[in-house]
Design an enzyme around this catalytic site. Structure first.
Site, mmCIF file in Angstrom:
data_model
loop_
_atom_site.group_PDB
_atom_site.id
_atom_site.type_symbol
_atom_site.label_atom_id
_atom_site.label_comp_id
_atom_site.label_asym_id
_atom_site.label_seq_id
_atom_site.Cartn_x
_atom_site.Cartn_y
_atom_site.Cartn_z
ATOM 1 N N ALA A 47 27.326 -18.136 7.573
ATOM 2 C CA ALA A 47 26.505 -17.768 6.420
ATOM 3 C C ALA A 47 27.406 -17.526 5.227
ATOM 4 C CB ALA A 47 25.717 -16.486 6.711
ATOM 5 N N THR A 92 21.321 -9.104 9.234
ATOM 6 C CA THR A 92 21.877 -7.899 8.607
ATOM 7 C C THR A 92 20.793 -6.852 8.379
ATOM 8 O OG1 THR A 92 22.735 -7.122 6.480
ATOM 9 C CG2 THR A 92 21.581 -9.180 6.429
ATOM 10 N N ASP A 93 21.217 -5.597 8.256
ATOM 11 C CA ASP A 93 20.247 -4.536 7.932
ATOM 12 C C ASP A 93 19.758 -4.645 6.483
ATOM 13 O OD1 ASP A 93 22.596 -3.740 6.650
ATOM 14 O OD2 ASP A 93 22.607 -1.702 7.478
ATOM 15 N N GLU A 94 20.471 -5.454 5.676
ATOM 16 C CA GLU A 94 20.121 -5.518 4.253
ATOM 17 C C GLU A 94 18.748 -6.147 4.014
ATOM 18 O OE1 GLU A 94 23.402 -6.570 1.677
ATOM 19 O OE2 GLU A 94 24.857 -5.905 3.165
ATOM 20 N N TYR A 113 21.462 -12.499 -1.512
ATOM 21 C CA TYR A 113 22.013 -12.586 -0.147
ATOM 22 C C TYR A 113 20.981 -12.121 0.872
ATOM 23 C CZ TYR A 113 24.431 -10.866 4.041
ATOM 24 O OH TYR A 113 24.777 -10.596 5.343
ATOM 25 N N LYS A 117 18.966 -14.165 3.876
ATOM 26 C CA LYS A 117 19.045 -13.797 5.299
ATOM 27 C C LYS A 117 17.637 -13.496 5.837
ATOM 28 C CE LYS A 117 22.176 -13.286 7.648
ATOM 29 N NZ LYS A 117 22.940 -14.246 8.514
ATOM 30 N N LYS A 137 35.596 -7.891 0.371
ATOM 31 C CA LYS A 137 34.704 -6.813 0.805
ATOM 32 C C LYS A 137 35.416 -5.477 0.628
ATOM 33 C CE LYS A 137 31.581 -9.796 2.285
ATOM 34 N NZ LYS A 137 31.566 -10.473 3.546
ATOM 35 N N ASP A 189 27.884 -0.802 -12.448
ATOM 36 C CA ASP A 189 27.266 -0.905 -11.128
ATOM 37 C C ASP A 189 26.880 -2.352 -10.803
ATOM 38 O OD1 ASP A 189 26.370 0.023 -8.730
ATOM 39 O OD2 ASP A 189 24.780 1.301 -9.548
HETATM 40 P P1 NAD Z 1 32.212 -14.274 6.685
HETATM 41 O O1 NAD Z 1 31.874 -14.613 5.272
HETATM 42 O O2 NAD Z 1 33.482 -13.574 7.000
HETATM 43 O O3 NAD Z 1 32.221 -15.620 7.560
HETATM 44 C C1 NAD Z 1 31.239 -16.593 7.426
HETATM 45 C C2 NAD Z 1 31.711 -17.852 8.130
HETATM 46 O O4 NAD Z 1 30.682 -18.854 7.987
HETATM 47 C C3 NAD Z 1 32.983 -18.435 7.526
HETATM 48 O O5 NAD Z 1 33.877 -18.787 8.558
HETATM 49 C C4 NAD Z 1 32.496 -19.678 6.789
HETATM 50 O O6 NAD Z 1 33.465 -20.725 6.746
HETATM 51 C C5 NAD Z 1 31.285 -20.075 7.609
HETATM 52 N N1 NAD Z 1 30.330 -20.865 6.822
HETATM 53 C C6 NAD Z 1 29.822 -20.558 5.601
HETATM 54 N N2 NAD Z 1 29.006 -21.539 5.189
HETATM 55 C C7 NAD Z 1 28.991 -22.475 6.180
HETATM 56 C C8 NAD Z 1 28.320 -23.711 6.355
HETATM 57 N N3 NAD Z 1 27.502 -24.207 5.401
HETATM 58 N N4 NAD Z 1 28.508 -24.397 7.497
HETATM 59 C C9 NAD Z 1 29.329 -23.919 8.461
HETATM 60 N N5 NAD Z 1 30.008 -22.763 8.352
HETATM 61 C C10 NAD Z 1 29.824 -22.051 7.219
HETATM 62 O O7 NAD Z 1 30.944 -13.484 7.242
HETATM 63 P P2 NAD Z 1 30.871 -12.272 8.265
HETATM 64 O O8 NAD Z 1 31.036 -11.001 7.516
HETATM 65 O O9 NAD Z 1 31.719 -12.551 9.437
HETATM 66 O O10 NAD Z 1 29.337 -12.365 8.691
HETATM 67 C C11 NAD Z 1 28.926 -13.195 9.777
HETATM 68 C C12 NAD Z 1 27.429 -13.079 9.956
HETATM 69 O O11 NAD Z 1 27.072 -11.740 10.224
HETATM 70 C C13 NAD Z 1 26.627 -13.496 8.728
HETATM 71 O O12 NAD Z 1 25.483 -14.209 9.151
HETATM 72 C C14 NAD Z 1 26.239 -12.188 8.069
HETATM 73 O O13 NAD Z 1 25.044 -12.305 7.350
HETATM 74 C C15 NAD Z 1 26.108 -11.284 9.285
HETATM 75 N N6 NAD Z 1 26.376 -9.843 9.056
HETATM 76 C C16 NAD Z 1 27.527 -9.458 8.445
HETATM 77 C C17 NAD Z 1 27.793 -8.084 8.280
HETATM 78 C C18 NAD Z 1 29.078 -7.598 7.661
HETATM 79 O O14 NAD Z 1 29.226 -6.394 7.451
HETATM 80 N N7 NAD Z 1 30.047 -8.445 7.380
HETATM 81 C C19 NAD Z 1 26.859 -7.148 8.737
HETATM 82 C C20 NAD Z 1 25.690 -7.598 9.353
HETATM 83 C C21 NAD Z 1 25.463 -8.950 9.518
HETATM 84 P P1 TYD Z 2 30.512 -4.734 0.444
HETATM 85 O O1 TYD Z 2 31.748 -4.614 1.272
HETATM 86 O O2 TYD Z 2 30.445 -5.841 -0.578
HETATM 87 O O3 TYD Z 2 29.286 -4.821 1.467
HETATM 88 P P2 TYD Z 2 27.669 -4.799 1.185
HETATM 89 O O4 TYD Z 2 27.435 -5.054 -0.248
HETATM 90 O O5 TYD Z 2 27.206 -5.921 2.044
HETATM 91 O O6 TYD Z 2 27.203 -3.451 1.633
HETATM 92 O O7 TYD Z 2 30.274 -3.370 -0.322
HETATM 93 C C1 TYD Z 2 30.134 -2.132 0.361
HETATM 94 C C2 TYD Z 2 29.776 -1.089 -0.662
HETATM 95 O O8 TYD Z 2 30.888 -0.904 -1.537
HETATM 96 C C3 TYD Z 2 28.603 -1.495 -1.553
HETATM 97 O O9 TYD Z 2 27.818 -0.329 -1.824
HETATM 98 C C4 TYD Z 2 29.248 -1.980 -2.823
HETATM 99 C C5 TYD Z 2 30.524 -1.152 -2.892
HETATM 100 N N1 TYD Z 2 31.671 -1.837 -3.540
HETATM 101 C C6 TYD Z 2 32.361 -1.218 -4.593
HETATM 102 O O10 TYD Z 2 32.036 -0.098 -5.028
HETATM 103 N N2 TYD Z 2 33.433 -1.880 -5.145
HETATM 104 C C7 TYD Z 2 33.841 -3.102 -4.713
HETATM 105 O O11 TYD Z 2 34.817 -3.657 -5.277
HETATM 106 C C8 TYD Z 2 33.140 -3.714 -3.621
HETATM 107 C C9 TYD Z 2 33.543 -5.066 -3.108
HETATM 108 C C10 TYD Z 2 32.054 -3.042 -3.064
#
Ligand code: NAD
Ligand code: TYD
Length: 380
Positions: free
Chosen positions: A84, A134-136, A183, A187, A222, A313
């Site tokens: 994703a 995701t919880d979002e 986003y 999702k 992130k 923000d």
């Molecule tokens: P990430 O951005 O680190 O990794 C995403 C991966 O998907 C990458 O390897 C990218 O190359 C691949 N990708 C993107 N577009 C693609 C496409 N069109 N075809 C094939 N591959 C593609 O993401 P993550 O943080 O590891 O998240 C993974 C999953 O978990 C996502 O679906 C996300 O919505 C979900 N998720 C993430 C979090 C979090 O905190 N990171 C929390 C809950 C759910």
């Molecule tokens: P993030 O890691 O982007 O995850 P998500 O938006 O999916 O929760 O951000 C976590 C929290 O941190 C979110 O409330 C936004 C905040 N944030 C900042 O304050 N500064 C930053 O530079 C980033 C990337 C996030």
């Protein structure tokens, strides 16, 4: 189930899931399918790339024909779908890419899986499409207790592994979807398609919704890896708004373990919420990170607090996320293994010890390296 595609396996969470499955299930064939966008990095999986039960396929999930052929060639029985676009800030700037990958890409996988599985004599028997969400998608919870409270049932449910609760309400599996960012809207849409394929065609599906993950191999756009890196180089720390937004953090390996548990024992057509009852205000987490980084770098603990810089923000910034994961805990016996304080120490140490990885992913060098490495294994 033996032949499994994990999409997005070279990303943050996906790489942990691939590693766990490749190491734990030598009898399975694990295919890591990833397009390797800016967020995908095969260096995340160096330790498993030579294992006989692992294969990497470079592919866009929107490429229906190639995916359908892969399902046939590899006789796929299970799909764990993580690929994703995952960063909210990027989705605000470029929502189309999110709709393309997250919505159309997921639909493309579903349709190809449907055609392939329905062509088999056993049809959907022993098959599973497991979608990681995701919880979002649930929107934002109110901050009714800005100082933080400690509801007793949470202490029990999380074995004491939570921080504080900033409101009485939590996201349940039954909470109505109300996504706010492009986003989370993309999702949510993909989640609806997955459930529609179950309800319409009878495809065995599961959806899980997890809270914010942290840990090794997260792309440094992130919050947590970005801030660790910035503190190391004494760059400013851009805190959105007042830093009072609350996120519920789970160590990434605990998410991977939950995915393993649910993939094998979860009930078809169910939704499971995954989270560790571990809510933190951004500003509090940032202060903890500064202290840990300073200590590990031999600086005076807290001396980098002045790097905190409050900036404009994020548009539509959700106030609070908090997952109630009691269904998963009671039904399938999963629980988080790490206290946050322990997890953040491990995480900071990993980023400080792996400066090369961080420099590579930010410079793009890894793309060149792996284009050479995997040139001959690529399907495009
Ligand atoms: P990430 O951005 O680190 O990794 C995403 C991966 O998907 C990458 O390897 C990218 O190359 C691949 N990708 C993107 N577009 C693609 C496409 N069109 N075809 C094939 N591959 C593609 O993401 P993550 O943080 O590891 O998240 C993974 C999953 O978990 C996502 O679906 C996300 O919505 C979900 N998720 C993430 C979090 C979090 O905190 N990171 C929390 C809950 C759910
Ligand atoms: P993030 O890691 O982007 O995850 P998500 O938006 O999916 O929760 O951000 C976590 C929290 O941190 C979110 O409330 C936004 C905040 N944030 C900042 O304050 N500064 C930053 O530079 C980033 C990337 C996030």
């Amino acid at each position: 189930m033996r032949n499994i595609i994990i999409t997005g396996g070279a990303g943050f969470i996906g790489s942990h899931v691939v590693r766990l499955f490749v190491n734990k299930y030598p009898e399975y064939n694990i295919i890591n399918l990833d397009k390797l966008t800016y967020a995908g990095n095969l260096a995340n999986l160096k330790d498993v790339e030579d294992k006989p039960n692992y294969k990497f396929v470079k592919m866009d999930i929107c490429d229906f024909d190639t995916f359908y052929k892969l399902m046939q060639d590899e006789q796929i029985d299970g799909i764990i779908h993580l690929a994703a676009e995952s960063h909210v800030d990027r989705s605000i700037k470029d929502p189309f890419t999110f709709a393309r990958t997250n919505v159309m890409g997921t639909l493309s996988l579903l349709q190809a899986a449907k055609l392939y599985w329905e062509s088999l004599p056993e049809k959907y028997e022993g098959k599973l499409f497991y979608h990681i969400s995701t919880d979002e998608v649930y929107g934002a919870l109110e901050m009714t207790n800005p100082e933080g409270i400690n509801p007793p049932f949470m202490t029990k449910a999380s074995s004491g592994k939570h921080h504080e609760a900033y409101g009485e309400e939590f996201f349940l599996e039954t909470t109505k979807y109300a996504p706010h960012s492009p986003y989370s809207a993309s999702k949510a849409s993909s989640d609806h398609f997955v459930r529609a394929f179950h309800d319409t065609y009878g495809m065995p599906t599961i959806v899980t919704n997890c809270s914010n993950n942290y840990g090794p191999y997260q792309f440094p756009e992130k919050l947590i890896p970005l801030f660790i890196n910035n503190i190391r180089y004494r760059k400013s720390l851009p805190v959105y708004g007042k830093g009072e937004n609350v996120r519920d953090w789970l160590y990434v390996e605990d998410h991977a373990r939950a995915i393993d548990t649910i993939f094998h024992n979860g009930r078809v057509a169910e939704t499971y919420n995954i989270g560790g009852f571990n809510e933190w205000k951004n500003i509090d987490i940032i202060k903890v990170i500064i202290q840990v980084v300073d200590r590990m770098l031999g600086r005076e603990e807290g001396e980098d607090m002045d790097l905190i810089t409050y900036v404009t923000d994020r548009l539509g910034h959700d106030a609070r996320y908090a997952i109630d994961s009691r269904k998963l805990q009671t039904e399938l016996g999963w629980e988080p293994s790490l206290q946050f304080e322990e997890g953040i120490e491990k995480t900071v140490k990993w980023y400080l010890d792996n400066e090369g990885w961080l420099n590579d992913v930010t410079s793009g060098d890894y793309q060149k390296y792996y284009d050479n490495m995997y040139g001959d294994k690529t399907i495009e």
